[in-house]
Motif scaffolding. Structure first.
Motif, PDB file in Angstrom:
ATOM      1  N   ALA A  67      42.303  35.482  38.327  1.00  0.00           N
ATOM      2  CA  ALA A  67      43.261  36.486  37.700  1.00  0.00           C
ATOM      3  C   ALA A  67      42.402  36.967  36.643  1.00  0.00           C
ATOM      4  O   ALA A  67      42.318  38.308  36.564  1.00  0.00           O
ATOM      5  CB  ALA A  67      44.445  35.556  36.991  1.00  0.00           C
ATOM      6  N   TRP A  68      41.286  36.569  36.122  1.00  0.00           N
ATOM      7  CA  TRP A  68      40.556  37.153  35.176  1.00  0.00           C
ATOM      8  C   TRP A  68      39.673  38.173  35.777  1.00  0.00           C
ATOM      9  O   TRP A  68      39.468  39.179  35.453  1.00  0.00           O
ATOM     10  CB  TRP A  68      39.188  36.033  34.608  1.00  0.00           C
ATOM     11  CG  TRP A  68      40.163  35.047  33.723  1.00  0.00           C
ATOM     12  CD1 TRP A  68      40.494  33.880  33.817  1.00  0.00           C
ATOM     13  CD2 TRP A  68      41.012  35.632  32.592  1.00  0.00           C
ATOM     14  NE1 TRP A  68      41.054  33.292  32.846  1.00  0.00           N
ATOM     15  CE2 TRP A  68      41.472  34.318  32.044  1.00  0.00           C
ATOM     16  CE3 TRP A  68      40.983  36.790  31.855  1.00  0.00           C
ATOM     17  CZ2 TRP A  68      42.389  34.412  30.758  1.00  0.00           C
ATOM     18  CZ3 TRP A  68      41.805  36.614  30.606  1.00  0.00           C
ATOM     19  CH2 TRP A  68      42.328  35.394  30.162  1.00  0.00           C
ATOM     20  N   ALA A  69      39.328  37.982  37.199  1.00  0.00           N
ATOM     21  CA  ALA A  69      38.217  38.884  38.039  1.00  0.00           C
ATOM     22  C   ALA A  69      39.297  40.097  38.077  1.00  0.00           C
ATOM     23  O   ALA A  69      38.853  41.358  38.140  1.00  0.00           O
ATOM     24  CB  ALA A  69      38.020  38.340  39.307  1.00  0.00           C
ATOM     25  N   ALA A  70      40.557  39.962  38.432  1.00  0.00           N
ATOM     26  CA  ALA A  70      41.377  40.953  38.793  1.00  0.00           C
ATOM     27  C   ALA A  70      41.731  41.686  37.534  1.00  0.00           C
ATOM     28  O   ALA A  70      41.895  43.014  37.350  1.00  0.00           O
ATOM     29  CB  ALA A  70      42.740  40.557  39.255  1.00  0.00           C
ATOM     30  N   THR A  71      41.832  40.972  36.337  1.00  0.00           N
ATOM     31  CA  THR A  71      41.969  41.651  34.851  1.00  0.00           C
ATOM     32  C   THR A  71      40.835  42.901  34.827  1.00  0.00           C
ATOM     33  O   THR A  71      41.006  43.798  34.315  1.00  0.00           O
ATOM     34  CB  THR A  71      42.109  40.769  33.976  1.00  0.00           C
ATOM     35  OG1 THR A  71      43.218  39.976  34.004  1.00  0.00           O
ATOM     36  CG2 THR A  71      42.134  41.468  32.585  1.00  0.00           C
ATOM     37  N   VAL A  72      39.574  42.373  34.872  1.00  0.00           N
ATOM     38  CA  VAL A  72      38.592  42.936  34.713  1.00  0.00           C
ATOM     39  C   VAL A  72      38.481  44.254  35.596  1.00  0.00           C
ATOM     40  O   VAL A  72      37.858  45.307  35.114  1.00  0.00           O
ATOM     41  CB  VAL A  72      37.209  42.303  34.812  1.00  0.00           C
ATOM     42  CG1 VAL A  72      35.990  43.010  34.845  1.00  0.00           C
ATOM     43  CG2 VAL A  72      37.198  41.251  33.613  1.00  0.00           C
ATOM     44  N   SER A  73      38.866  44.008  36.828  1.00  0.00           N
ATOM     45  CA  SER A  73      39.034  45.189  37.686  1.00  0.00           C
ATOM     46  C   SER A  73      39.916  46.201  37.599  1.00  0.00           C
ATOM     47  O   SER A  73      40.047  47.146  38.257  1.00  0.00           O
ATOM     48  CB  SER A  73      38.940  44.810  39.095  1.00  0.00           C
ATOM     49  OG  SER A  73      37.757  43.765  39.405  1.00  0.00           O
ATOM     50  N   GLY A  74      40.742  45.808  36.582  1.00  0.00           N
ATOM     51  CA  GLY A  74      42.077  46.655  36.463  1.00  0.00           C
ATOM     52  C   GLY A  74      43.027  46.622  37.479  1.00  0.00           C
ATOM     53  O   GLY A  74      43.844  47.662  37.861  1.00  0.00           O
ATOM     54  N   ALA A  75      43.340  45.444  38.163  1.00  0.00           N
ATOM     55  CA  ALA A  75      44.066  45.411  39.174  1.00  0.00           C
ATOM     56  C   ALA A  75      45.471  44.799  38.872  1.00  0.00           C
ATOM     57  O   ALA A  75      46.356  44.325  39.820  1.00  0.00           O
ATOM     58  CB  ALA A  75      43.443  44.627  40.374  1.00  0.00           C
ATOM     59  N   LEU A  76      45.666  44.430  37.614  1.00  0.00           N
ATOM     60  CA  LEU A  76      47.073  43.785  37.280  1.00  0.00           C
ATOM     61  C   LEU A  76      48.164  44.838  37.347  1.00  0.00           C
ATOM     62  O   LEU A  76      49.314  44.518  37.420  1.00  0.00           O
ATOM     63  CB  LEU A  76      46.795  43.203  35.905  1.00  0.00           C
ATOM     64  CG  LEU A  76      46.001  41.992  35.816  1.00  0.00           C
ATOM     65  CD1 LEU A  76      46.123  41.322  34.447  1.00  0.00           C
ATOM     66  CD2 LEU A  76      46.311  40.843  36.904  1.00  0.00           C
TER      67      LEU A  76
END
Length: 252
Positions: free
Chosen positions: A243-252
C-alpha cells in the motif's frame, strides 16, 4: 477475447471492466440480476470466458441466493464456455494455521466473519463441482478511489497495533484476471501484494494518528496468504507490492 462479466457496477467490477476493455477485450456485462436465468443464458452465449465478480456483501442481501445458488446456475449455464474465472476472497481460509494460508488449505472460514465468507466458500465449491474453473481469492482490495481503505478503520481501530491486513490494489486484481485470460490456467490462486500492513499503518495510510493499540489475543497469520502458486503458474507479480508503494505512486 469475448468476455461475459457479472458485477460490473460493483467496486471491483467497475474498476476491472475498463482495464479489460483497454486490453481490447470485447466485454459483455450483465445488465439484469444474476438470478435472472434468461439474462444469464444470453450473457454467456458465444463468449470465450466468463469473469464472475458479482457477490452479495451487505447484510440486507441474499447471501445464499447470490453467492451460492445463482453462482452455481451461472457455472451450469456456461459449461460450454472455455474459461470461467470466479472472484472469491481470502476470508474463506480458517484461522489457526500458524503460517500464510496456501491454496491447498481448506475453505473453512471462521464463523465470526459471518455469511459473506461462508457463502463464498460454498460458492467456490458449487462452481468446482459444476465445471473446471479458475478461483481467484483476493486479499483486501483497495486503490483507484475505492473508499474501502477508509472504511477499514471501522473494524481495524479495535485491532492491536501490530495485527496485519493483507491487501491487493485494484490494478493488480485486473493484472491477475488478465494473466488467467492469457494463460487459461485453472485452479485456485491467492492474489495479494507482498507486504501486509499493520493496524497502525492502516491509520497512517488514512492520514490519521492511531490511538493506543488495543491489547487482545489474535492470530498473527489470520488473513495472510501465500501467492507462490500465482507467481509460479500465472506469472503474477503485484505492480503495487505494498500500500505504501501505491501511496507514493498516487494510486490511492
Amino acid at each position: 477475447m469475448k468476455i461475459a462479466m457479472t458485477g460490473a457496477t460493483g467496486r471491483v467490477g467497475s474498476r476491472l471492466l475498463p482495464h479489460l476493455r483497454e486490453q481490447d477485450h470485447d466485454v459483455r456485462a450483465l445488465t439484469g440480476r444474476l438470478e435472472d436465468t434468461g439474462a444469464v443464458r444470453e450473457l454467456v452465449d458465444g463468449v470465450d470466458a466468463v469473469v464472475h465478480v458479482a457477490a452479495a456483501l451487505r447484510t440486507s442481501t441474499d447471501f445464499e441466493g447470490v453467492n451460492v445458488h445463482a453462482t452455481r446456475a451461472l457455472a451450469e449455464a456456461s459449461k460450454d464456455v472455455p474459461l470461467f474465472v470466479h472472484i472469491s476472497t481470502n476470508l474463506v481460509y480458517p484461522g489457526g494455521l500458524g503460517r500464510p494460508a496456501t491454496e491447498d488449505d481448506p475453505a473453512d472460514p471462521d464463523q465470526a466473519f459471518g455469511d459473506y465468507p461462508r457463502t463464498k466458500a460454498l460458492g467456490e465449491r458449487a462452481v468446482l463441482d459444476t465445471r473446471e474453473a479458475t478461483i481467484l481469492r483476493l486479499a483486501f482490495v483497495y486503490g483507484d478511489g475505492d473508499p474501502h481503505l477508509e472504511e477499514s478503520l471501522r473494524w481495524a481501530s479495535a485491532w492491536p497495533g501490530h495485527q496485519r491486513l493483507h491487501m491487493v490494489h485494484h490494478v493488480d486484481v485486473a493484472q491477475a484476471v488478465e494473466k488467467v485470460l492469457g494463460t487459461s490456467a485453472t485452479g485456485i490462486f491467492n492474489i495479494a501484494d507482498d507486504s501486509p500492513v499493520t493496524a497502525v499503518e492502516l491509520h497512517q495510510l488514512n492520514g490519521l494518528t492511531p490511538d493506543e493499540a488495543v491489547q487482545q489475543d489474535f492470530d498473527p497469520w489470520q488473513g495472510i496468504v501465500s501467492t507462490t502458486r500465482a507467481q509460479r503458474e500465472l506469472g503474477f507479480r503485484p505492480r503495487y507490492p505494498s500500500a505504501w508503494a501505491a501511496t507514493v505512486s498516487g494510486a490511492l
